[in-house]
Design a protein around this motif. Structure first.
Motif, mmCIF file in Angstrom:
data_model
loop_
_atom_site.group_PDB
_atom_site.id
_atom_site.type_symbol
_atom_site.label_atom_id
_atom_site.label_comp_id
_atom_site.label_asym_id
_atom_site.label_seq_id
_atom_site.Cartn_x
_atom_site.Cartn_y
_atom_site.Cartn_z
ATOM 1 N N ASN A 133 -0.819 -1.063 -8.286
ATOM 2 C CA ASN A 133 0.477 -1.561 -7.805
ATOM 3 C C ASN A 133 0.837 -0.813 -6.529
ATOM 4 O OD1 ASN A 133 3.082 -2.410 -7.350
ATOM 5 N ND2 ASN A 133 3.725 -2.239 -9.485
ATOM 6 N N MET A 134 0.746 -1.513 -5.403
ATOM 7 C CA MET A 134 1.114 -0.960 -4.099
ATOM 8 C C MET A 134 2.259 -1.774 -3.497
ATOM 9 S SD MET A 134 -1.126 1.433 -4.105
ATOM 10 C CE MET A 134 -0.996 2.123 -2.484
ATOM 11 N N SER A 135 3.137 -2.290 -4.348
ATOM 12 C CA SER A 135 4.259 -3.096 -3.880
ATOM 13 C C SER A 135 5.250 -2.253 -3.081
ATOM 14 C CB SER A 135 4.970 -3.726 -5.078
ATOM 15 O OG SER A 135 6.142 -4.392 -4.678
ATOM 16 N N ASN A 136 5.695 -2.797 -1.946
ATOM 17 C CA ASN A 136 6.731 -2.156 -1.126
ATOM 18 C C ASN A 136 6.341 -0.730 -0.736
ATOM 19 O OD1 ASN A 136 9.171 -2.030 0.245
ATOM 20 N ND2 ASN A 136 10.322 -1.347 -1.544
ATOM 21 N N THR A 137 5.153 -0.607 -0.152
ATOM 22 C CA THR A 137 4.668 0.696 0.297
ATOM 23 C C THR A 137 4.495 0.752 1.812
ATOM 24 O OG1 THR A 137 2.427 -0.079 -0.227
ATOM 25 C CG2 THR A 137 3.505 1.334 -1.848
ATOM 26 N N SER A 138 5.000 -0.253 2.519
ATOM 27 C CA SER A 138 4.955 -0.311 3.992
ATOM 28 C C SER A 138 3.537 -0.508 4.525
ATOM 29 C CB SER A 138 5.572 0.954 4.615
ATOM 30 O OG SER A 138 6.905 1.119 4.226
ATOM 31 N N PHE A 139 2.644 -1.075 3.742
ATOM 32 C CA PHE A 139 1.309 -1.409 4.235
ATOM 33 C C PHE A 139 1.414 -2.516 5.279
ATOM 34 C CE2 PHE A 139 -1.647 -0.062 0.489
ATOM 35 C CZ PHE A 139 -1.410 1.255 0.823
ATOM 36 N N SER A 140 0.548 -2.464 6.260
ATOM 37 C CA SER A 140 0.505 -3.509 7.278
ATOM 38 C C SER A 140 -0.941 -3.742 7.684
ATOM 39 C CB SER A 140 1.356 -3.120 8.492
ATOM 40 O OG SER A 140 0.877 -1.919 9.074
ATOM 41 N N ALA A 157 -13.406 -3.153 -12.097
ATOM 42 C CA ALA A 157 -12.675 -3.331 -13.359
ATOM 43 C C ALA A 157 -11.247 -3.834 -13.158
ATOM 44 C CB ALA A 157 -12.655 -2.010 -14.137
ATOM 45 N N LEU A 158 -10.826 -4.041 -11.928
ATOM 46 C CA LEU A 158 -9.429 -4.408 -11.669
ATOM 47 C C LEU A 158 -9.042 -5.705 -12.376
ATOM 48 C CD1 LEU A 158 -8.475 -3.628 -7.960
ATOM 49 C CD2 LEU A 158 -7.309 -2.890 -10.034
ATOM 50 N N GLN A 159 -7.921 -5.651 -13.073
ATOM 51 C CA GLN A 159 -7.367 -6.826 -13.745
ATOM 52 C C GLN A 159 -6.022 -7.238 -13.155
ATOM 53 O OE1 GLN A 159 -7.220 -6.143 -17.969
ATOM 54 N NE2 GLN A 159 -9.283 -5.292 -18.054
ATOM 55 N N SER A 160 -5.312 -6.294 -12.529
ATOM 56 C CA SER A 160 -3.987 -6.591 -11.993
ATOM 57 C C SER A 160 -3.820 -5.912 -10.634
ATOM 58 C CB SER A 160 -2.895 -6.099 -12.956
ATOM 59 O OG SER A 160 -1.610 -6.243 -12.398
ATOM 60 N N ILE A 161 -3.424 -6.686 -9.616
ATOM 61 C CA ILE A 161 -3.173 -6.167 -8.271
ATOM 62 C C ILE A 161 -1.804 -6.654 -7.813
ATOM 63 C CG2 ILE A 161 -3.912 -6.114 -5.861
ATOM 64 C CD1 ILE A 161 -6.716 -6.694 -6.734
ATOM 65 N N ASP A 162 -0.990 -5.724 -7.346
ATOM 66 C CA ASP A 162 0.318 -6.072 -6.783
ATOM 67 C C ASP A 162 0.427 -5.426 -5.394
ATOM 68 O OD1 ASP A 162 2.938 -6.580 -6.115
ATOM 69 O OD2 ASP A 162 3.764 -6.029 -8.063
ATOM 70 N N LEU A 163 0.349 -6.254 -4.350
ATOM 71 C CA LEU A 163 0.499 -5.802 -2.967
ATOM 72 C C LEU A 163 1.725 -6.444 -2.329
ATOM 73 C CD1 LEU A 163 -3.230 -6.084 -1.802
ATOM 74 C CD2 LEU A 163 -2.013 -4.028 -2.514
ATOM 75 N N SER A 164 2.682 -6.855 -3.140
ATOM 76 C CA SER A 164 3.836 -7.599 -2.648
ATOM 77 C C SER A 164 4.767 -6.731 -1.806
ATOM 78 C CB SER A 164 4.610 -8.197 -3.821
ATOM 79 O OG SER A 164 5.124 -7.167 -4.647
ATOM 80 N N ARG A 165 5.610 -7.401 -1.036
ATOM 81 C CA ARG A 165 6.664 -6.763 -0.243
ATOM 82 C C ARG A 165 6.110 -5.706 0.720
ATOM 83 N NH1 ARG A 165 11.232 -8.805 -2.312
ATOM 84 N NH2 ARG A 165 11.129 -9.538 -4.469
ATOM 85 N N ASN A 166 5.080 -6.118 1.448
ATOM 86 C CA ASN A 166 4.535 -5.297 2.518
ATOM 87 C C ASN A 166 4.497 -6.127 3.794
ATOM 88 O OD1 ASN A 166 3.648 -2.566 1.416
ATOM 89 N ND2 ASN A 166 2.734 -3.931 -0.107
ATOM 90 N N SER A 167 3.724 -5.694 4.759
ATOM 91 C CA SER A 167 3.598 -6.441 6.018
ATOM 92 C C SER A 167 2.141 -6.772 6.285
ATOM 93 C CB SER A 167 4.185 -5.615 7.175
ATOM 94 O OG SER A 167 5.552 -5.353 6.969
ATOM 95 N N LEU A 168 1.402 -7.066 5.231
ATOM 96 C CA LEU A 168 0.011 -7.457 5.367
ATOM 97 C C LEU A 168 -0.088 -8.825 6.018
ATOM 98 C CD1 LEU A 168 -1.127 -6.277 1.835
ATOM 99 C CD2 LEU A 168 -1.568 -5.123 4.007
ATOM 100 N N SER A 169 -1.129 -9.035 6.792
ATOM 101 C CA SER A 169 -1.218 -10.277 7.564
ATOM 102 C C SER A 169 -2.669 -10.736 7.648
ATOM 103 C CB SER A 169 -0.649 -10.050 8.971
ATOM 104 O OG SER A 169 -1.343 -9.008 9.639
ATOM 105 N N GLY A 170 -2.833 -11.879 8.306
ATOM 106 C CA GLY A 170 -4.167 -12.435 8.478
ATOM 107 C C GLY A 170 -4.582 -13.308 7.319
ATOM 108 N N ASN A 172 -0.600 -10.503 -7.140
ATOM 109 C CA ASN A 172 0.713 -10.689 -6.517
ATOM 110 C C ASN A 172 0.640 -10.257 -5.057
ATOM 111 O OD1 ASN A 172 3.382 -10.871 -5.777
ATOM 112 N ND2 ASN A 172 4.184 -9.633 -7.436
ATOM 113 N N LEU A 173 0.690 -11.229 -4.153
ATOM 114 C CA LEU A 173 0.652 -10.974 -2.710
ATOM 115 C C LEU A 173 1.923 -11.471 -2.030
ATOM 116 C CD1 LEU A 173 -3.027 -12.116 -1.967
ATOM 117 C CD2 LEU A 173 -2.212 -9.833 -2.578
ATOM 118 N N SER A 174 2.971 -11.674 -2.788
ATOM 119 C CA SER A 174 4.188 -12.274 -2.238
ATOM 120 C C SER A 174 4.880 -11.359 -1.240
ATOM 121 C CB SER A 174 5.147 -12.633 -3.381
ATOM 122 O OG SER A 174 5.474 -11.476 -4.128
ATOM 123 N N PHE A 175 5.697 -11.960 -0.392
ATOM 124 C CA PHE A 175 6.480 -11.254 0.622
ATOM 125 C C PHE A 175 5.589 -10.415 1.544
ATOM 126 C CE2 PHE A 175 9.626 -12.180 -2.629
ATOM 127 C CZ PHE A 175 10.678 -12.671 -1.864
#
Length: 776
Positions: free
Chosen positions: A126-133, A144-157, A173-176
């Protein structure tokens, strides 16, 4: 409700744990944890108070036959900002869960994630809202990953093959973010939850999703997806949530959605869907939102009757026919406004005892308001505006003690205002304008102690304004124009700040001295009365005033000098002389005075209850081109300091169906404008207005609302609480700092006042023009 918590629970249940009291970490992991504690600001990770990291909150340890190990790491929110914390965490090869959510570790790119290749046991990230861009990294090192949350960042492309190696992924979860391009076709077929909302994905609905038979939640809302959706939902038998809102999907609503027995929430609002509503669409639903589309035809007879149904929103379509009689007893929200519905309001609505919001405005309903509504004791919002309803306003409405908003304007109600209404001590907005009400304004009005907006214009009310109105200490806007009121004007609430409209009545004598107490007032309209004597100088000292209409009275003497930002209309006072110097004055003599109210306002924020997407008044728009001294001061500061980063958007919604505005407006660009003080074009004591230039060059006005009113975006359905003035908000935005903003169109030529009434205010708005404006 989302299935993510359930998925995470299943993941955590697979992690073996033993009582923490016997756990001792290897020295290497202890050293890593001590280093992490030095990077955090949280007192709960304090080795001086608790030397065993396994006892720290958010740390999960497990023992094996040989030694303990850290298998779960959840950093407290806002406790770490150093990217080194991520690198250190990645050295804990035993980790199965890593949660940095709501910590601005802000690496220059998310590539450090891909360097954590040693975390082969990691199941939840869970890296949600961590200012990633920047672009999305590859996840090949996390088999082994079953759940990924990268939401609420500034990822692009684009998303291409970054997730291809994740054969066990169940929740993504890649929202926002700002991802673009098509939705990848290589998504794992074992997905149970997919959230891609609030990005820039384009193209059509990916057919591969129909093969994800385990899918329980699918959110594609707020993207740029288009074209028709294939009618192939039958295979998604486990689907519980389907959100397609705020895209450009077209064609018919797929009928196979009606067959999904597990579907609880279906949202497809703000698209271009056409055709009828599928029969049985609500059979298993709790929530249905198909608002702001082009749906047509009658409402299905069973639409409102399924026993599990709680909320229905069909606002702004082209639906016809009558409102179905049978209604679920669990309904708490019914929104059918801005359609072409006919017939009467069914009395059976009074059997829906849990109803909180009923919006049937902008239809062709007729008959009387059913008195059975008195049974809906939980009702907080009742909007029946702009119909053909008639008869007297039912006194039974006074029994709805929780009512916050009552909008009955633009109907055919007659008779007097019932005294019982003034028992509504929770009411914040009362609009009875544009009816045929007669009699006096009841003195019991002080019973509405929380009232902030009172609109009674365009009736046939007579008598004087009751002195008790001065006791409404929270009143922001008072509109009494176009009635038959006369007599002395009492002291009015000093809280008035948005507008005071007394035009087109029978008031006479001098302008009341008590007006000098209204120091926060922005718009004052006393036109078309019989006021006499001099224009008092204290009006020039009302520092919040932006628009003053004195036209068509019997005023005399010399017009005092007003500040340049105040728009003054003095026409129709033949004995009133102009001073040799003055502010902005309309000196064209008006012809036939319009009967409609001049006051064009932005309705102020409503405390704890309502945000009304109101109208921009003329004086403000003129002021927008003139920047206040305070604005210049703030702009000067902006030249010295670097503008802060723009607020992070958490909710952006269109309130208009106009495709031009929907394609022009870019929420992120609007927030970039808000972050730069040089974009402020006007500021009052209460709000700021910004100019926002969109990517295609179009300009819009952004109004920043008071922080304490931001919660009303969720509590009281902003988009349909309209005022009946000329311009309405086009969109609303909420940000992660609890900010709230409304977007408006800039006037195409001159000020809004000039566009509607001519340069000097002599031209009235004809019915066709007003209708066109209201469609904006």
């Amino acid at each position: 409700m989302s299935s993510l918590p359930f998925i995470l629970l299943l993941i955590l249940l697979t992690i073996p744990t033993t009582p923490t009291t016997s756990q001792t970490l290897p020295q290497s992991q202890t050293n890593t944890m001590l280093s992490l504690s030095n990077l955090t600001l949280s007192p709960i990770w304090d080795p001086n108070k608790q030397p065993n990291p396994c006892e720290w909150s958010g740390v999960l340890c497990s023992t094996s036959s040989s030694a303990a190990a850290v298998i779960g790491l959840s950093f407290p929110p806002s406790s770490v900002s150093d990217p080194q914390a991520l690198s250190l965490s990645c050295t804990l090869s035993s980790l199965q869960k890593l949660d940095f959510s709501n910590n601005p570790i802000n690496p220059t790119s998310p590539t450090p994630i891909s360097k954590c290749g040693s975390l082969s046991n990691l199941k939840s990230l869970n890296m949600s809202n961590t200012s990633f861009s920047g672009p999305l990294p590859s996840f090949t090192g996390f088999p082994a990953l079953q759940s990924i949350d990268l939401s609420r960042n500034s990822l692009s492309g684009p998303i291409e093959s970054q997730f291809d190696s994740l054969l066990d992924i169940q929740s993504l979860n890649l929202s926002f973010n700002s991802f673009s391009g098509p939705i990848p076709k290589s998504l794992n077929l074992g997905l149970k939850e997919l959230r891609l909302s609030n990005n820039h994905f384009s193209g059509s609905f990916p057919k591969r999703l129909f093969s994800c038979s385990n899918l329980t939640s699918l959110d594609l809302s707020s993207n740029s997806l288009s074209r028709f959706i294939p009618d192939e939902f039958a295979n998604l038998s486990a689907l519980n949530t389907l959100l397609l809102s705020s895209n450009q999907f077209s064609g018919a609503i797929p009928p196979s959605i009606s067959a999904l027995k597990s579907l609880s929430w279906f949202g497809a609002n703000q698209n271009k869907f056409t055709g009828p509503i599928p029969i049985g669409i609500t059979k298993n639903l709790r929530t249905l939102d198909l608002s702001f589309n082009g749906l047509s035809g009658p409402l299905p007879a069973d639409l409102l009757s399924p026993p599990s149904l709680e909320s229905v929103d069909l606002t702004s379509n082209a639906l016809i026919g009558s409102i179905p009689q049978n209604m679920s007893r669990r309904l708490f929200r019914v929104r059918l406004g801005d359609n072409r519905l006919t017939g009467a309001i069914p009395p059976s609505v009074g059997e829906v005892l849990g109803l909180q919001s009923l919006e049937l405005d902008d239809n062709r309903l007729k008959g009387m308001i059913p008195t059975s509504l008195r049974n809906c004791a939980n009702l907080t919002l009742l909007n029946l505006a702009n119909n053909n309803l008639q008869g007297e306003v039912p006194r039974e409405l006074g029994e709805l003690r929780l009512l916050v908003v009552l909008q009955l304007q633009m109907n055919r109600f007659n008779g007097s205002i019932p005294d019982e209404l003034f028992q509504l001590n929770a009411l914040v907005n009362l609009n009875l304008s544009w009816n045929a009400l007669t009699g006096p304004i009841p003195s019991r009005i002080t019973g509405m102690q929380k009232l902030q907006t009172l609109s009674l214009e365009e009736n046939s009310l007579s008598g004087s304004i009751p002195a008790s109105i001065g006791g409404l200490e929270y009143l922001l806007e008072l509109s009494l124009g176009a009635n038959e009121l006369s007599g002395d004007i009492p002291s009015l609430p000093v809280s008035l700040s948005t507008a005071l409209n007394l035009s087109l009545n029978r008031f006479d004598g001098p302008i009341p001295q008590s007006f000098h107490e209204l120091s926060n007032l922005e718009v004052l309209d006393i036109s078309d009365n019989g006021f006499t004597g001099d224009v008092p100088k204290f009006l020039t000292q009302m520092h919040s005033l932006t628009t003053l209409d004195l036209s068509n009275n019997n005023l005399s003497g010399t017009l005092p000098t007003f500040p340049q930002y105040v728009r003054v209309n003095h026409t129709g006072n033949e004995h009133l002389k102009l001073s040799s110097k003055g502010g902005s004055i309309d000196d064209h003599r008006s012809g036939a005075k319009r009967k409609a109210s001049l006051v064009l306002v932005i309705v102020g924020p409503i405390v704890g209850a309502i945000l009304i997407a109101g109208a921009l008044f003329a004086g403000f728009l003129w002021l927008a081109s003139k920047r206040f001294d305070q604005v210049e001061d703030e702009s000067h500061l902006a030249e010295v300091a670097e503008p802060p980063p723009p607020p992070k958007i958490t909710d952006g919604r269109f309130l208009t169906t106009n495709t031009l505005h929907r394609s022009n407006i870019d929420f992120e660009r609007a927030m970039e404008a808000v972050a730069d003080p040089t974009n402020i074009v006007a500021k009052t004591r209460f709000v700021k207005y910004y100019n926002a230039v969109m990517p295609n060059g179009a300009s819009y006005l952004v109004k920043k609302l008071e922080r304490e009113f931001a919660h009303a975006f969720e509590t009281l359905e902003l988009s349909k609480l309209r005022n009946v003035n000329i311009m309405s908000a086009l969109a609303c935005v909420r940000t992660d700092d609890d900010g709230a903003y409304l977007l408006y169109e800039q006037p195409k030529k001159g000020t809004l006042f000039e566009v509607l009434h001519g340069v000097g205010g002599g031209k009235s708005v004809n019915e066709a023009s007003e209708l066109d404006i209201q469609k904006i």
